[in-house]
Design a protein around this motif. Structure first.
Motif, mmCIF file in Angstrom:
data_model
loop_
_atom_site.group_PDB
_atom_site.id
_atom_site.type_symbol
_atom_site.label_atom_id
_atom_site.label_comp_id
_atom_site.label_asym_id
_atom_site.label_seq_id
_atom_site.Cartn_x
_atom_site.Cartn_y
_atom_site.Cartn_z
ATOM 1 N N VAL A 111 -15.199 -30.160 -64.711
ATOM 2 C CA VAL A 111 -13.967 -29.609 -64.118
ATOM 3 C C VAL A 111 -12.783 -29.940 -65.014
ATOM 4 N N LYS A 112 -11.649 -29.300 -64.741
ATOM 5 C CA LYS A 112 -10.397 -29.665 -65.407
ATOM 6 C C LYS A 112 -9.871 -30.908 -64.694
ATOM 7 N N ALA A 113 -10.274 -32.052 -65.207
ATOM 8 C CA ALA A 113 -10.081 -33.324 -64.499
ATOM 9 C C ALA A 113 -8.609 -33.652 -64.255
ATOM 10 N N TRP A 114 -7.764 -33.475 -65.277
ATOM 11 C CA TRP A 114 -6.348 -33.811 -65.124
ATOM 12 C C TRP A 114 -5.684 -32.916 -64.081
ATOM 13 N N GLU A 115 -6.053 -31.626 -64.090
ATOM 14 C CA GLU A 115 -5.488 -30.706 -63.093
ATOM 15 C C GLU A 115 -5.926 -31.105 -61.687
ATOM 16 N N LEU A 116 -7.180 -31.509 -61.559
ATOM 17 C CA LEU A 116 -7.693 -31.929 -60.263
ATOM 18 C C LEU A 116 -6.936 -33.156 -59.755
ATOM 19 N N ILE A 117 -6.698 -34.102 -60.638
ATOM 20 C CA ILE A 117 -5.952 -35.315 -60.267
ATOM 21 C C ILE A 117 -4.520 -34.965 -59.864
ATOM 22 N N ASP A 118 -3.888 -34.053 -60.616
ATOM 23 C CA ASP A 118 -2.506 -33.659 -60.303
ATOM 24 C C ASP A 118 -2.384 -33.005 -58.925
ATOM 25 N N LYS A 119 -3.463 -32.374 -58.458
ATOM 26 C CA LYS A 119 -3.420 -31.667 -57.167
ATOM 27 C C LYS A 119 -3.584 -32.602 -55.973
ATOM 28 N N ILE A 120 -3.920 -33.854 -56.217
ATOM 29 C CA ILE A 120 -4.129 -34.800 -55.109
ATOM 30 C C ILE A 120 -2.759 -35.308 -54.665
ATOM 31 N N ASP A 121 -2.235 -34.729 -53.602
ATOM 32 C CA ASP A 121 -0.835 -34.997 -53.226
ATOM 33 C C ASP A 121 -0.608 -36.395 -52.648
ATOM 34 N N TRP A 122 -1.671 -37.091 -52.218
ATOM 35 C CA TRP A 122 -1.475 -38.435 -51.670
ATOM 36 C C TRP A 122 -1.544 -39.525 -52.741
ATOM 37 N N LEU A 123 -1.722 -39.122 -54.008
ATOM 38 C CA LEU A 123 -1.680 -40.079 -55.112
ATOM 39 C C LEU A 123 -0.254 -40.195 -55.649
ATOM 40 N N SER A 124 0.182 -41.392 -55.962
ATOM 41 C CA SER A 124 1.498 -41.583 -56.564
ATOM 42 C C SER A 124 1.460 -41.119 -58.018
ATOM 43 N N ASP A 125 2.630 -40.877 -58.578
ATOM 44 C CA ASP A 125 2.706 -40.457 -59.980
ATOM 45 C C ASP A 125 2.139 -41.536 -60.903
ATOM 46 N N SER A 126 2.403 -42.789 -60.591
ATOM 47 C CA SER A 126 1.879 -43.871 -61.434
ATOM 48 C C SER A 126 0.356 -43.945 -61.357
ATOM 49 N N ALA A 127 -0.198 -43.670 -60.168
ATOM 50 C CA ALA A 127 -1.656 -43.663 -60.017
ATOM 51 C C ALA A 127 -2.272 -42.530 -60.826
ATOM 52 N N LYS A 128 -1.641 -41.353 -60.777
ATOM 53 C CA LYS A 128 -2.154 -40.198 -61.531
ATOM 54 C C LYS A 128 -2.146 -40.484 -63.030
ATOM 55 N N LYS A 129 -1.068 -41.116 -63.489
ATOM 56 C CA LYS A 129 -0.948 -41.437 -64.904
ATOM 57 C C LYS A 129 -2.058 -42.395 -65.337
ATOM 58 N N LEU A 130 -2.322 -43.390 -64.524
ATOM 59 C CA LEU A 130 -3.369 -44.363 -64.836
ATOM 60 C C LEU A 130 -4.752 -43.730 -64.790
ATOM 61 N N LEU A 131 -4.985 -42.898 -63.788
ATOM 62 C CA LEU A 131 -6.288 -42.257 -63.652
ATOM 63 C C LEU A 131 -6.599 -41.344 -64.839
ATOM 64 N N LYS A 132 -5.566 -40.716 -65.401
ATOM 65 C CA LYS A 132 -5.786 -39.827 -66.545
ATOM 66 C C LYS A 132 -6.223 -40.586 -67.791
ATOM 67 N N THR A 133 -5.973 -41.887 -67.828
ATOM 68 C CA THR A 133 -6.463 -42.695 -68.957
ATOM 69 C C THR A 133 -7.951 -42.995 -68.814
ATOM 70 N N LYS A 134 -8.510 -42.713 -67.623
ATOM 71 C CA LYS A 134 -9.911 -43.006 -67.346
ATOM 72 C C LYS A 134 -10.831 -41.806 -67.554
ATOM 73 N N VAL A 135 -10.214 -40.607 -67.670
ATOM 74 C CA VAL A 135 -11.027 -39.396 -67.820
ATOM 75 C C VAL A 135 -10.437 -38.504 -68.917
ATOM 76 N N LYS A 136 -11.241 -37.584 -69.413
ATOM 77 C CA LYS A 136 -10.768 -36.589 -70.373
ATOM 78 C C LYS A 136 -10.093 -35.447 -69.618
ATOM 79 N N LYS A 137 -9.370 -34.582 -70.358
ATOM 80 C CA LYS A 137 -8.730 -33.444 -69.693
ATOM 81 C C LYS A 137 -9.759 -32.581 -68.989
ATOM 82 N N GLU A 138 -10.895 -32.358 -69.661
ATOM 83 C CA GLU A 138 -12.039 -31.722 -69.010
ATOM 84 C C GLU A 138 -13.159 -32.738 -68.972
ATOM 85 N N ASP A 139 -13.660 -33.000 -67.785
ATOM 86 C CA ASP A 139 -14.648 -34.059 -67.632
ATOM 87 C C ASP A 139 -15.544 -33.721 -66.448
ATOM 88 N N THR A 140 -16.554 -34.546 -66.236
ATOM 89 C CA THR A 140 -17.458 -34.304 -65.110
ATOM 90 C C THR A 140 -16.829 -34.796 -63.808
#
Length: 269
Positions: A195-224
């Motif tokens: 999936v487009k991992a970063w886009e999926l993370i950005d769509k999770i509205d109950w995540l804070s911006d800081s959480a999204k930023k940290l999570l993106k360091t754990k996955v690629k832009k496209e990832d499983t």
């Protein structure tokens, strides 16, 4: 799960005896006892923790958990069972693992049950299923209704309350092997789904911006989906989040389950 270490059941049962206990007391207003209400009082501190209906069934944490362990032993014995107990305010949590599963990529999971009880009428007795990835201590609580058990704290017939609880325990435990098989299949689908991992993370509205930023360091832009799943469960299982309670982490892990399941459904269309 967050800061969880699983122990032999003997140690868990010893700890159950140290869980706080509670009793009822009268509610008095203007020197008059309110017959329709009771105060729930913690035994060791004498603190009033809740005002409940007179129909409320006060079920001690240790009793709720002991009955579950007794039923679980009937299915699985002691050999493979490990547990963890904690309490927070008026709620207590029991985790018991029953099976260790190894996937094709050598990921190893302990799978088991989470039992939750409260003494303040905010929730009933709940049993859910969970998997715990050993390599990184990531936990994920299942919210599949078919595998979830719930019983309200309603007085009713005194003997019926415990009888019904034992029956519900037995029903959910008897379906555990099916849950394990379904979970393994789902994990494999996650590994095979990109999936487009970063886009999926950005769509999770109950995540804070800081959480999204940290999570993106754990996955690629496209990832499983599996790697997104691991990132989410890692964050809510291990990351120190200010003012988040144990129960709050569990709720976030349940929300993470929904995100992954919805993404699987979208890909399947």
């Amino acid at each position: 799960m967050y800061q969880v270490k699983f122990y032999p059941l003997e140690r868990v049962e010893d700890y159950l005896e140290r869980l706080p206990t509670f009793h009822f007391d009268n509610v008095v207003v203007n020197r008059r006892v309110l017959r329709d209400y009771k105060a729930v009082v913690r035994d060791d501190t004498e603190d009033v923790v809740a005002i409940v209906s007179s129909r409320y069934k006060l079920a001690q944490h240790r009793t709720v958990f002991k009955i579950f362990i007794e039923k679980l032993r009937q299915f699985y014995g002691d050999a493979n069972l490990k547990g963890y107990v904690t309490h927070e305010g008026t709620r207590a949590f029991l985790f018991v693992t029953c099976k260790e599963i190894e996937l094709k990529d050598d990921s190893v999971y302990d799978m088991g049950f989470m039992v939750t009880n409260s003494v303040d009428a905010t929730m009933g007795i709940r049993v859910a299923l969970f998997q715990y990835r050993l390599v990184c201590s990531n936990g994920l609580i299942s919210k599949e209704n078919i595998m979830e058990m719930y019983q309200k704290h309603v007085q009713g017939q005194m003997s019926d309350f415990w009888k019904k609880l034992k029956q519900k325990y037995e029903a959910v435990i008897s379906r555990f092997d099916t849950y394990v098989d379904d979970t393994v299949k789902k994990l494999q689908i996650m590994k095979e789904t990109t999936v487009k991992a970063w886009e999926l993370i950005d769509k999770i509205d109950w995540l804070s911006d800081s959480a999204k930023k940290l999570l993106k360091t754990k996955v690629k832009k496209e990832d499983t989906l599996f790697n997104v799943y691991q990132a989410l469960t890692w964050y809510f299982s291990n990351y120190p989040i200010s003012r988040m309670t144990f129960n709050g982490r569990i709720e976030r892990l349940q929300n993470a389950t929904k995100v992954i399941e919805q993404a699987i459904q979208v890909k399947a269309r």
